[in-house]
Design a protein around this motif. Structure first.
Motif, PDB file in Angstrom:
ATOM      1  N   LEU A  11       0.824  -1.209   0.000  1.00  0.00           N
ATOM      2  CA  LEU A  11       0.000   0.000   0.000  1.00  0.00           C
ATOM      3  C   LEU A  11       0.860   1.261   0.000  1.00  0.00           C
ATOM      4  O   LEU A  11       0.508   2.250  -0.643  1.00  0.00           O
ATOM      5  CB  LEU A  11      -0.958  -0.002   1.189  1.00  0.00           C
ATOM      6  CG  LEU A  11      -2.054  -1.063   1.136  1.00  0.00           C
ATOM      7  CD1 LEU A  11      -2.905  -1.006   2.394  1.00  0.00           C
ATOM      8  CD2 LEU A  11      -2.902  -0.919  -0.123  1.00  0.00           C
ATOM      9  N   GLU A  12       1.982   1.218   0.686  1.00  0.00           N
ATOM     10  CA  GLU A  12       2.911   2.353   0.698  1.00  0.00           C
ATOM     11  C   GLU A  12       3.377   2.666  -0.724  1.00  0.00           C
ATOM     12  O   GLU A  12       3.564   3.829  -1.089  1.00  0.00           O
ATOM     13  CB  GLU A  12       4.098   2.026   1.592  1.00  0.00           C
ATOM     14  CG  GLU A  12       5.110   3.134   1.731  1.00  0.00           C
ATOM     15  CD  GLU A  12       6.261   2.729   2.635  1.00  0.00           C
ATOM     16  OE1 GLU A  12       6.677   3.585   3.429  1.00  0.00           O
ATOM     17  OE2 GLU A  12       6.745   1.578   2.548  1.00  0.00           O
ATOM     18  N   THR A  13       3.531   1.624  -1.519  1.00  0.00           N
ATOM     19  CA  THR A  13       3.997   1.772  -2.897  1.00  0.00           C
ATOM     20  C   THR A  13       2.910   2.309  -3.823  1.00  0.00           C
ATOM     21  O   THR A  13       3.192   3.108  -4.706  1.00  0.00           O
ATOM     22  CB  THR A  13       4.484   0.408  -3.435  1.00  0.00           C
ATOM     23  OG1 THR A  13       5.511  -0.076  -2.573  1.00  0.00           O
ATOM     24  CG2 THR A  13       5.015   0.512  -4.841  1.00  0.00           C
ATOM     25  N   ILE A  14       1.662   1.889  -3.624  1.00  0.00           N
ATOM     26  CA  ILE A  14       0.611   2.211  -4.598  1.00  0.00           C
ATOM     27  C   ILE A  14      -0.317   3.361  -4.204  1.00  0.00           C
ATOM     28  O   ILE A  14      -0.965   3.920  -5.070  1.00  0.00           O
ATOM     29  CB  ILE A  14      -0.224   0.964  -4.950  1.00  0.00           C
ATOM     30  CG1 ILE A  14      -0.989   0.435  -3.742  1.00  0.00           C
ATOM     31  CG2 ILE A  14       0.634  -0.112  -5.574  1.00  0.00           C
ATOM     32  CD1 ILE A  14      -1.932  -0.725  -4.054  1.00  0.00           C
ATOM     33  N   LEU A  15      -0.370   3.702  -2.920  1.00  0.00           N
ATOM     34  CA  LEU A  15      -1.278   4.773  -2.493  1.00  0.00           C
ATOM     35  C   LEU A  15      -0.576   6.126  -2.465  1.00  0.00           C
ATOM     36  O   LEU A  15       0.605   6.210  -2.128  1.00  0.00           O
ATOM     37  CB  LEU A  15      -1.836   4.485  -1.098  1.00  0.00           C
ATOM     38  CG  LEU A  15      -2.814   3.327  -0.977  1.00  0.00           C
ATOM     39  CD1 LEU A  15      -3.230   3.138   0.474  1.00  0.00           C
ATOM     40  CD2 LEU A  15      -4.035   3.550  -1.854  1.00  0.00           C
ATOM     41  N   PRO A  16      -1.320   7.185  -2.779  1.00  0.00           N
ATOM     42  CA  PRO A  16      -0.744   8.530  -2.647  1.00  0.00           C
ATOM     43  C   PRO A  16      -0.403   8.814  -1.185  1.00  0.00           C
ATOM     44  O   PRO A  16      -1.064   8.312  -0.273  1.00  0.00           O
ATOM     45  CB  PRO A  16      -1.860   9.456  -3.123  1.00  0.00           C
ATOM     46  CG  PRO A  16      -2.897   8.598  -3.746  1.00  0.00           C
ATOM     47  CD  PRO A  16      -2.686   7.198  -3.268  1.00  0.00           C
ATOM     48  N   ALA A  17       0.616   9.623  -0.971  1.00  0.00           N
ATOM     49  CA  ALA A  17       1.099   9.915   0.385  1.00  0.00           C
ATOM     50  C   ALA A  17       0.006  10.503   1.277  1.00  0.00           C
ATOM     51  O   ALA A  17      -0.024  10.237   2.479  1.00  0.00           O
ATOM     52  CB  ALA A  17       2.293  10.853   0.328  1.00  0.00           C
ATOM     53  N   ASP A  18      -0.916  11.282   0.705  1.00  0.00           N
ATOM     54  CA  ASP A  18      -1.961  11.902   1.533  1.00  0.00           C
ATOM     55  C   ASP A  18      -3.040  10.904   1.949  1.00  0.00           C
ATOM     56  O   ASP A  18      -3.851  11.192   2.827  1.00  0.00           O
ATOM     57  CB  ASP A  18      -2.585  13.109   0.828  1.00  0.00           C
ATOM     58  CG  ASP A  18      -3.275  12.746  -0.477  1.00  0.00           C
ATOM     59  OD1 ASP A  18      -2.822  11.797  -1.154  1.00  0.00           O
ATOM     60  OD2 ASP A  18      -4.263  13.419  -0.828  1.00  0.00           O
ATOM     61  N   VAL A  19      -3.046   9.718   1.344  1.00  0.00           N
ATOM     62  CA  VAL A  19      -4.017   8.680   1.697  1.00  0.00           C
ATOM     63  C   VAL A  19      -3.381   7.608   2.582  1.00  0.00           C
ATOM     64  O   VAL A  19      -4.012   7.089   3.496  1.00  0.00           O
ATOM     65  CB  VAL A  19      -4.595   8.027   0.418  1.00  0.00           C
ATOM     66  CG1 VAL A  19      -5.491   6.846   0.755  1.00  0.00           C
ATOM     67  CG2 VAL A  19      -5.330   9.050  -0.418  1.00  0.00           C
ATOM     68  N   PHE A  20      -2.112   7.301   2.304  1.00  0.00           N
ATOM     69  CA  PHE A  20      -1.425   6.234   3.017  1.00  0.00           C
ATOM     70  C   PHE A  20      -1.080   6.649   4.438  1.00  0.00           C
ATOM     71  O   PHE A  20      -0.595   7.741   4.683  1.00  0.00           O
ATOM     72  CB  PHE A  20      -0.130   5.861   2.283  1.00  0.00           C
ATOM     73  CG  PHE A  20       0.673   4.826   3.019  1.00  0.00           C
ATOM     74  CD1 PHE A  20       0.330   3.491   2.948  1.00  0.00           C
ATOM     75  CD2 PHE A  20       1.736   5.193   3.812  1.00  0.00           C
ATOM     76  CE1 PHE A  20       1.041   2.538   3.639  1.00  0.00           C
ATOM     77  CE2 PHE A  20       2.470   4.243   4.501  1.00  0.00           C
ATOM     78  CZ  PHE A  20       2.116   2.915   4.420  1.00  0.00           C
ATOM     79  N   SER A  21      -1.350   5.759   5.385  1.00  0.00           N
ATOM     80  CA  SER A  21      -0.925   5.962   6.768  1.00  0.00           C
ATOM     81  C   SER A  21      -0.880   4.603   7.450  1.00  0.00           C
ATOM     82  O   SER A  21      -1.526   3.647   7.008  1.00  0.00           O
ATOM     83  CB  SER A  21      -1.888   6.886   7.525  1.00  0.00           C
ATOM     84  OG  SER A  21      -3.112   6.233   7.775  1.00  0.00           O
TER      85      SER A  21
END
Length: 101
Positions: free
Chosen positions: A39-49
């Protein structure tokens, strides 16, 4: 392990392919760390946590054994597809209502 996945009844090819993408060590399960890295690889930084990963993992790991099986993964994908269809149908109905159709 993948041979067993290929024989899994009721799981379509797309779900198996997606599962293999997340199952980085090819052990037939998705561990929390694998989910995190993918998920860290595929999600935008503002969505990933980390909290988002925890919520997703807790929701998908239905038997609470600390890993996601192909069956659990497949159920989650089907549930997501049903929810998406429901939202789309509500959105279409909403637009028709506003347009007076």
């Amino acid at each position: 392990h993948m041979a067993a996945l290929e024989r899994s009844a009721g799981v379509d090819a797309a779900a198996r392919l997606a599962f293999r993408f997340f199952d980085r060590d090819d052990d037939g399960f998705v561990a929390r760390g694998e989910l995190f890295k993918t998920l860290e690889t595929i999600l935008p930084a503002d969505v990933f946590s980390e909290a988002a990963v925890d919520r997703i993992f807790a929701a998908v790991d239905r038997d609470h054994d600390g890993k996601i099986s192909l069956g659990e993964f497949s159920v989650a994908l089907k549930h997501a597809a049903v929810e998406r269809e429901r939202r789309d149908a509500l959105s279409r109905r909403d637009r028709r209502g506003r347009l007076g159709c």
